[in-house]
Design a protein around this motif. Structure first.
Motif, short mmCIF file in Angstrom:
data_model
loop_
_atom_site.label_atom_id
_atom_site.label_comp_id
_atom_site.label_asym_id
_atom_site.label_seq_id
_atom_site.Cartn_x
_atom_site.Cartn_y
_atom_site.Cartn_z
N UNK A 72 6.05 -59.08 -19.25
CA UNK A 72 6.27 -57.97 -19.56
C UNK A 72 6.86 -57.11 -18.23
N UNK A 73 8.07 -57.03 -18.45
CA UNK A 73 9.12 -56.41 -17.39
C UNK A 73 9.39 -54.84 -17.83
N UNK A 74 9.07 -53.93 -16.75
CA UNK A 74 9.45 -52.71 -16.70
C UNK A 74 10.50 -52.37 -15.99
N UNK A 75 11.60 -51.56 -16.40
CA UNK A 75 12.86 -51.32 -15.71
C UNK A 75 13.05 -49.75 -15.81
N UNK A 76 13.18 -49.33 -14.66
CA UNK A 76 13.54 -47.76 -14.24
C UNK A 76 15.13 -47.54 -14.56
N UNK A 77 15.40 -46.47 -15.24
CA UNK A 77 16.82 -46.34 -15.29
C UNK A 77 16.89 -44.81 -15.69
N UNK A 78 18.22 -44.49 -15.50
CA UNK A 78 18.84 -43.03 -15.49
C UNK A 78 18.96 -42.88 -17.28
N UNK A 79 18.59 -43.59 -17.88
CA UNK A 79 18.51 -43.04 -19.35
C UNK A 79 18.03 -41.91 -19.99
N UNK A 80 18.11 -41.43 -21.11
CA UNK A 80 17.34 -40.46 -21.71
C UNK A 80 16.16 -41.13 -22.59
N UNK A 81 14.84 -41.31 -22.47
CA UNK A 81 14.22 -42.09 -23.33
C UNK A 81 14.23 -41.62 -24.83
N UNK A 82 14.83 -40.33 -25.34
CA UNK A 82 15.01 -40.09 -26.42
C UNK A 82 15.86 -40.89 -27.00
N UNK A 83 16.91 -41.55 -26.47
CA UNK A 83 17.91 -42.25 -27.16
C UNK A 83 17.70 -43.70 -27.21
N UNK A 84 16.54 -44.12 -26.69
CA UNK A 84 16.13 -45.54 -26.61
C UNK A 84 15.09 -45.91 -27.74
N UNK A 85 15.26 -46.58 -28.71
CA UNK A 85 14.59 -47.02 -29.54
C UNK A 85 13.69 -48.25 -29.31
N UNK A 86 12.32 -48.08 -29.78
CA UNK A 86 11.59 -49.21 -29.95
C UNK A 86 12.24 -50.49 -30.92
N UNK A 87 12.36 -51.58 -30.16
CA UNK A 87 13.10 -52.68 -31.08
C UNK A 87 14.62 -52.55 -30.74
N UNK A 88 14.89 -52.03 -29.92
CA UNK A 88 16.30 -51.70 -29.92
C UNK A 88 16.66 -52.78 -28.73
#
Length: 207
Positions: A22-38
C-alpha cells in the motif's frame, strides 16, 4: 490510457506491506478531482486509486502495488521518498499531446550514457533483447511515464539494444528525468502500434 505527458511529480510518503504494497503518494493535485477507482500512471505504471485525502495543492492518494508489478519495474520505484512522474488517465476529448500509452511496463532499462547536447541532454538507455524489435528511430517510447522520441538505435552483438533520446530543459525540470544518473534503472513501455505490428508479423511467419 495515457499520453505520456506528465502533469505533476509526486513523492512516496508511506509504504505499508500488507501482502501487496500500500503506497501513499503526496502530490499537488486537488483531491476533489481524484476519484476512488480511477487510474493514475505512477512512473509509467497504471495504478488504481484506493484512498485519497489532503487539500488542493497538497493532496495524497494511495495505491496497491502487487508483487508482480514490483518484480517487473525499476527497483528504486518503490522506496520511501522516491519521486514519481504522475499522469491521470486520458479522458475522451483530451488533447493527445504525446502518444497512446497503456501504463504497462514492458521492461526495465538502464541509463548507459548521459551527455549535454546543445541546450538539451542526450540520454542513452540500454534495453534487453526482447525490446529490440520494438525500438525504432523516430518512433515513440515511454521512459518512467514520459513520452519521448527515439533519436538513434544501436543494436548490440548480444541482442540487446541501446537507444538515445533528447530531454529538453523543460522536460528535465517538470519530470524526474532531470535527476536520472548513470546506471540508474528506468521503466520502459514501447509504442502500442509497434507491439501489435510485431505480433501480426510473428503470426504471419508461422502461417
Amino acid at each position: 490510457m495515457f499520453t505520456g505527458i506528465v502533469t505533476a511529480v509526486g513523492k512516496i510518503t508511506a509504504i505499508e506491506r500488507r501482502g501487496d504494497l500500500r503506497v501513499t503518494v503526496n502530490c499537488p493535485f486537488d483531491p476533489g478531482t481524484i476519484a476512488i477507482g480511477a487510474s493514475i500512471a505512477c512512473a509509467g505504471i497504471c495504478l488504481t486509486v484506493v484512498d485519497k485525502g489532503g487539500r488542493a495543492g497538497d493532496a495524497w492518494f494511495a495505491v496497491d502495488v502487487s508483487a508482480e508489478t514490483v518484480a517487473r519495474t525499476a527497483n528504486e520505484t518503490w522506496q520511501q521518498g522516491a519521486k514519481l512522474n504522475l499522469e491521470p488517465s486520458l479522458r475522451l476529448g483530451d488533447e493527445l499531446g504525446g502518444h497512446l500509452v497503456t501504463g504497462h511496463v514492458d521492461a526495465v532499462g538502464r541509463v548507459a550514457d548521459w551527455q549535454p547536447d546543445g541546450g538539451s541532454t542526450r540520454i542513452t538507455i540500454a534495453a534487453p533483447p526482447d525490446l529490440a524489435p520494438f525500438v525504432a528511430a523516430k518512433g515513440s517510447i515511454t521512459i518512467d511515464g514520459v513520452s519521448l522520441t527515439v533519436n538513434t538505435v544501436d543494436d548490440r552483438p548480444d541482442g540487446a539494444v541501446h537507444f538515445a533520446v533528447n530531454v529538453i530543459p523543460h522536460t528535465a525540470d517538470v519530470t524526474t528525468l532531470g535527476s536520472l544518473r548513470q546506471n540508474g534503472e528506468v521503466n520502459l513501455e514501447v509504442d502500442t502500434i509497434a507491439r501489435y505490428l510485431n505480433r501480426m508479423q510473428a503470426l504471419k511467419t508461422v502461417t
